[in-house]
Design an enzyme around this catalytic site. Structure first.
Site, short mmCIF file in Angstrom:
data_model
loop_
_atom_site.label_atom_id
_atom_site.label_comp_id
_atom_site.label_asym_id
_atom_site.label_seq_id
_atom_site.Cartn_x
_atom_site.Cartn_y
_atom_site.Cartn_z
N LYS A 20 -2.61 5.26 11.38
CA LYS A 20 -1.40 4.77 10.69
C LYS A 20 -2.37 3.90 9.61
O LYS A 20 -3.05 3.32 9.76
CB LYS A 20 -0.80 4.00 11.31
CG LYS A 20 0.35 3.11 10.29
CD LYS A 20 1.13 2.17 10.97
CE LYS A 20 2.29 1.71 9.94
NZ LYS A 20 2.78 0.38 10.30
N HIS A 25 -0.57 -3.12 16.68
CA HIS A 25 -1.43 -3.69 15.58
C HIS A 25 -2.75 -3.90 16.42
O HIS A 25 -3.96 -4.32 15.79
CB HIS A 25 -1.03 -5.17 15.57
CG HIS A 25 0.13 -4.89 14.45
ND1 HIS A 25 1.47 -5.36 14.93
CD2 HIS A 25 0.26 -4.85 13.16
CE1 HIS A 25 2.12 -4.88 13.96
NE2 HIS A 25 1.65 -4.72 12.87
N CYS A 56 -1.17 -5.48 21.51
CA CYS A 56 -0.12 -4.73 20.94
C CYS A 56 -0.59 -3.49 20.47
O CYS A 56 -1.64 -2.96 19.80
CB CYS A 56 0.11 -5.45 19.68
SG CYS A 56 1.26 -4.55 18.43
N CYS A 88 4.18 -8.28 15.07
CA CYS A 88 5.46 -7.48 15.24
C CYS A 88 6.77 -8.42 15.06
O CYS A 88 7.57 -7.84 14.67
CB CYS A 88 5.61 -6.65 16.55
SG CYS A 88 4.39 -5.23 16.46
N HIS A 91 4.19 1.65 2.19
CA HIS A 91 5.22 0.95 1.53
C HIS A 91 5.79 1.96 0.60
O HIS A 91 7.09 2.14 0.66
CB HIS A 91 5.03 -0.34 1.36
CG HIS A 91 4.40 -1.33 2.29
ND1 HIS A 91 3.08 -1.90 2.02
CD2 HIS A 91 4.68 -1.64 3.41
CE1 HIS A 91 2.79 -2.52 2.92
NE2 HIS A 91 3.68 -2.55 3.71
N HIS A 115 0.78 -1.35 0.09
CA HIS A 115 0.02 0.08 -0.01
C HIS A 115 1.02 1.18 -0.04
O HIS A 115 2.12 1.12 -0.03
CB HIS A 115 -0.92 0.27 1.26
CG HIS A 115 -0.59 -0.16 2.49
ND1 HIS A 115 0.18 0.96 3.13
CD2 HIS A 115 -0.44 -1.09 3.44
CE1 HIS A 115 0.59 0.62 4.29
NE2 HIS A 115 0.11 -0.69 4.64
N LYS A 129 -2.55 -2.36 6.63
CA LYS A 129 -3.18 -3.49 6.36
C LYS A 129 -4.19 -3.95 7.50
O LYS A 129 -5.46 -4.10 7.28
CB LYS A 129 -2.34 -4.61 5.87
CG LYS A 129 -3.22 -5.91 5.67
CD LYS A 129 -2.00 -7.11 5.10
CE LYS A 129 -2.94 -8.40 5.06
NZ LYS A 129 -3.08 -9.01 6.33
N1 MSP Z 1 9.55 -6.48 7.55
C1 MSP Z 1 9.84 -5.60 8.46
C2 MSP Z 1 10.96 -4.73 8.23
C3 MSP Z 1 12.25 -5.31 8.05
S1 MSP Z 1 13.71 -4.25 7.85
C4 MSP Z 1 15.00 -4.97 7.88
C5 MSP Z 1 8.79 -4.61 8.41
N2 MSP Z 1 7.80 -4.86 7.45
S2 MSP Z 1 6.41 -3.74 7.10
O1 MSP Z 1 5.95 -4.62 5.89
O2 MSP Z 1 5.60 -4.00 8.15
O3 MSP Z 1 6.86 -2.44 6.92
C6 MSP Z 1 7.24 -1.59 7.50
C7 MSP Z 1 7.78 -0.25 6.98
O4 MSP Z 1 6.89 0.05 5.90
C8 MSP Z 1 7.71 0.96 7.99
O5 MSP Z 1 8.78 1.20 8.60
C9 MSP Z 1 7.59 2.02 6.84
O6 MSP Z 1 8.84 2.19 6.32
C10 MSP Z 1 6.75 1.36 5.72
N3 MSP Z 1 5.16 1.57 6.32
C11 MSP Z 1 4.43 1.08 6.29
N4 MSP Z 1 3.13 1.68 6.65
C12 MSP Z 1 3.53 2.98 6.58
C13 MSP Z 1 2.75 4.22 6.91
N5 MSP Z 1 1.38 4.00 6.97
N6 MSP Z 1 3.43 5.10 6.72
C14 MSP Z 1 4.57 5.40 6.66
N7 MSP Z 1 5.25 4.23 6.42
C15 MSP Z 1 5.00 3.14 6.41
O7 MSP Z 1 8.47 -3.95 9.32
#
Ligand code: MSP
Length: 498
Positions: free
Chosen positions: A294, A146, A143, A128, A20, A17, A297
C-alpha cells in the site's frame, strides 16, 4: 435531483500523496458526471485534524497539533486544486462550525440514552486511532496496517452502545443490499457485524486535542466520531449563510477498505442513535500499491501527485488511476505504467483520433463538419453508450464505465481505418459517402468526448470547444443528436509526446 458525494477527510500527519488524490479524483468524477446530468451537486473533501494520529506527529516534530494542521491542511487543499477537484467546500475538523455541530449531535446521542461511562482495556494503534480486537492483531501485537507495535491501554471513558445496534444493522444490510458496495466489502462488513459487536469508546480521557465532550469537558470526543460527523456538519455551514442539509443529505461516500469498519458499522449505528437518515450508499475502493505494498507515508513508498502532474498533466493522472487499477480492487501503479498508458492510449489512441478527425475535416471539407447521416453500422455501435455509462456511474463503477467509453475510442479509430477517408477524397463519386463518414467521426468524437469529460475535464473541454460543442450536458450525448455545419476550431495536441 440532488447528489452529495464525499471523500474521507485526510489526516494532517504528513504530505498528501497519490493514495489521497485517488479517492478525491474518484469522487470528483462522480460529482462532475452528476453535474453533467443537470443535478444539483455538493462535493465535499477536507482534513481530519484531531486525535492521536495528528497529536503524535506534532509531538514528533516539536510543534502543536494546530500548527501542524495549519501547515498541512493547505497542502491537501492545493492537492485538490491541482488534480482539478471541483469540491464545493473543504472542511477542516478544527472549523468552529464543525466542532459546534459535533457537540450538538453527540449530546443528542447521549440524551437518547446510547452512551454510558465505563472502563476499556485493549491493544491500541495510535496511527489508526483504534483498538484492535484479538483477531485483528498482527504478529507480536503489531498493527497489521501500519506494522508498528500496539500499546496496551486501559482507560476510563464514555462508551457508545454499538452492541445494541446489532439487530438494526443486520436488518439494514438485509434490506439494503447495496448500502455497501462492492458486494465482497458488504459481506466483510456484515460478517464483522455478525461476529458480535462490542461497545466502542466515544471519548478519550488522556488526550487534550479534540472536541470537548459536552457533558464532561475534561475529555475529548474520540476522533473517529468527530471525523465521521464531518459529512453531516459541513452541510450546515459550508455554504455561507445557508444550511443545505435538507437539500443534499443523504450522502454517497467514497473511501478505501482500510476504514470500512468505521463507515459501514460505526457510522450507520451512530446516525441511528442520533435519529439521522443513513447514507445513500458507500463505495469501498482498494489500495494503490507500489512495489507490492500500500502506498503510504509510514512505508515511504509514495508518489507525489505534483511530480506526476508536472510530467503528465492532471487529466492523464485522472485517467491513468481508473484505467490501470480496477476501481474497487487493489492495483499496482508505477511511473513506467503511466508512461506507457500515456503514450499508447492517450496520445496514440484518443489524441490521435481527435487530431485525425479534425485535420481530415479541415483538409477535405474546409473545416466544416458535413451535414448528413452517419452510417448505420457506426451509429449502432455508438447509440447505447451514454445509457450504459450512466448506469455504471450510478454504481460508481468508474473503471467499467471508462472501458465502455474506451470501446468507442477504439471503434472510431477502427472506422477511420475501414473507411479510409483519404481514398474517398480522391473519388468524386464518393463525396456523399465521405460526408457521412466525416459526419459520423465528428459526431462519434463529440459523444466520446462528452462521456470522457468527467474523467478529463481540461483536455475534453478544449476538444469540445474545437468541435464547437460548448456545454457538456449529458443530454447532448446522443449520437446523431447534433446535425453538422459547425466550423471546426484550432486545437493544440491534447497529449503531446513527452
Ligand atoms: N482521517 C481518516 C478518515 C476519516 S473519514 C471520516 C483517515 N485518514 S487517512 O489520511 O489515513 O486517509 C485514508 C484514506 O485515504 C483511505 O481510506 C483512502 O481513501 C485514501 N488512501 C490513502 N492511501 C491510499 C492508497 N495507497 N490507495 C488508495 N487509497 C488510499 O483514515
Amino acid at each position: 435531483m440532488s447528489f452529495y458525494v464525499t471523500t474521507p477527510i485526510y489526516y494532517v500527519n504528513g504530505e498528501p500523496h497519490l493514495g489521497h488524490a485517488y479517492s478525491t479524483i474518484a469522487a470528483d468524477i462522480l460529482a462532475r458526471h452528476h453535474r453533467q446530468r443537470g443535478e444539483d451537486v455538493f462535493f465535499l473533501t477536507g482534513t481530519d485534524e484531531h486525535g492521536e494520529p495528528v497529536a503524535q506527529q506534532a509531538e514528533a516534530e516539536g510543534v502543536t497539533p494546530r500548527e501542524l494542521g495549519d501547515r498541512l491542511a493547505p497542502r491537501f487543499k492545493e492537492m485538490a486544486a491541482k488534480i482539478n477537484a471541483s469540491n464545493d467546500f473543504f472542511i477542516r475538523t478544527t472549523d468552529e462550525g464543525h466542532m459546534k455541530r459535533v457537540q450538538e449531535i453527540v449530546q443528542r446521542v447521549y440524551d437518547n440514552g446510547h452512551v454510558y461511562e465505563g472502563m476499556y482495556e485493549g491493544w491500541y494503534c495510535p496511527r489508526c486511532a483504534d483498538f484492535k480486537t484479538e483477531s485483528e492483531l498482527g504478529p507480536n501485537n503489531t498493527c497489521p496496517i501500519h506494522q508498528i507495535p500496539l500499546t496496551r491501554e486501559k482507560q476510563k471513558n464514555w462508551f457508545f452502545k454499538l452492541s445494541s445496534f446489532q439487530p438494526a444493522l443486520e436488518r439494514l444490510y438485509e434490506e439494503r443490499p447495496d448500502f455497501v458496495v462492492p458486494d465482497f466489502r458488504r459481506n466483510e462488513a456484515l460478517s464483522f457485524i455478525k461476529q458480535g459487536l462490542q461497545d466502542v469508546s466515544l471519548s478519550r480521557p488522556t488526550l487534550k486535542w479534540g472536541v470537548p465532550v459536552p457533558w464532561d469537558t475534561d475529555q475529548v470526543i474520540y476522533v473517529w466520531f468527530d471525523a465521521l460527523l464531518n459529512y453531516y456538519t459541513a452541510l450546515g455551514y459550508g455554504i455561507e449563510g445557508e444550511d443545505v442539509t435538507e437539500k443534499f443529505w443523504p450522502p454517497f461516500h467514497i473511501l478505501a477498505k482500510d476504514i470500512l469498519k468505521f463507515h459501514a458499522v460505526y457510522w450507520p449505528a451512530f446516525l441511528m442513535a442520533a435519529d439521522i437518515e443513513l447514507p445513500k450508499r458507500m463505495f469501498i475502493h482498494g489500495f494503490l500499491l507500489m512495489g507490492g505494498h500500500k502506498m503510504s507515508k509510514s512505508l515511504g513508498n509514495v508518489l507525489d501527485p505534483d511530480e506526476v502532474i508536472a510530467k503528465f498533466g492532471a487529466d492523464a493522472l485522472r485517467f491513468y488511476c481508473f484505467r490501470e487499477v480496477s476501481f474497487g480492487q487493489d492495483g499496482q501503479i508505477s511511473p513506467a505504467g503511466f508512461e506507457s498508458r500515456y503514450e499508447t492510449e492517450l496520445a496514440d489512441q484518443y489524441g490521435n483520433l481527435a487530431n485525425r478527425v479534425l485535420s481530415m475535416i479541415g483538409r477535405y471539407r474546409d473545416g466544416v463538419v458535413p451535414e448528413g447521416d452517419a452510417e448505420a453500422g457506426l451509429a449502432g455501435d455508438l447509440e447505447g453508450a451514454p445509457d450504459r455509462v450512466r448506469a455504471l456511474l450510478d454504481d460508481a463503477e468508474l473503471t467499467q464505465a471508462l472501458e465502455e467509453i474506451w470501446k468507442l475510442v477504439r471503434r472510431l479509430n477502427q472506422y477511420v481505418e475501414e473507411t479510409k477517408p483519404w481514398e474517398l477524397s480522391k473519388d468524386d463519386a464518393a463525396a456523399d459517402r465521405l460526408d457521412s463518414v466525416l459526419y459520423g467521426l465528428a459526431e462519434g468524437l463529440r459523444v466520446t468526448t462528452l462521456l470522457l469529460h468527467a474523467y478529463m475535464p481540461e483536455t475534453t473541454g478544449r476538444l469540445l470547444k474545437a468541435l464547437q460543442a460548448d456545454g457538456a450536458s449529458f443530454d447532448n450525448a446522443g449520437f446523431g443528436s447534433r446535425p453538422g455545419g459547425q466550423q471546426i476550431g484550432a486545437l493544440e495536441p491534447l497529449f503531446p509526446k513527452r
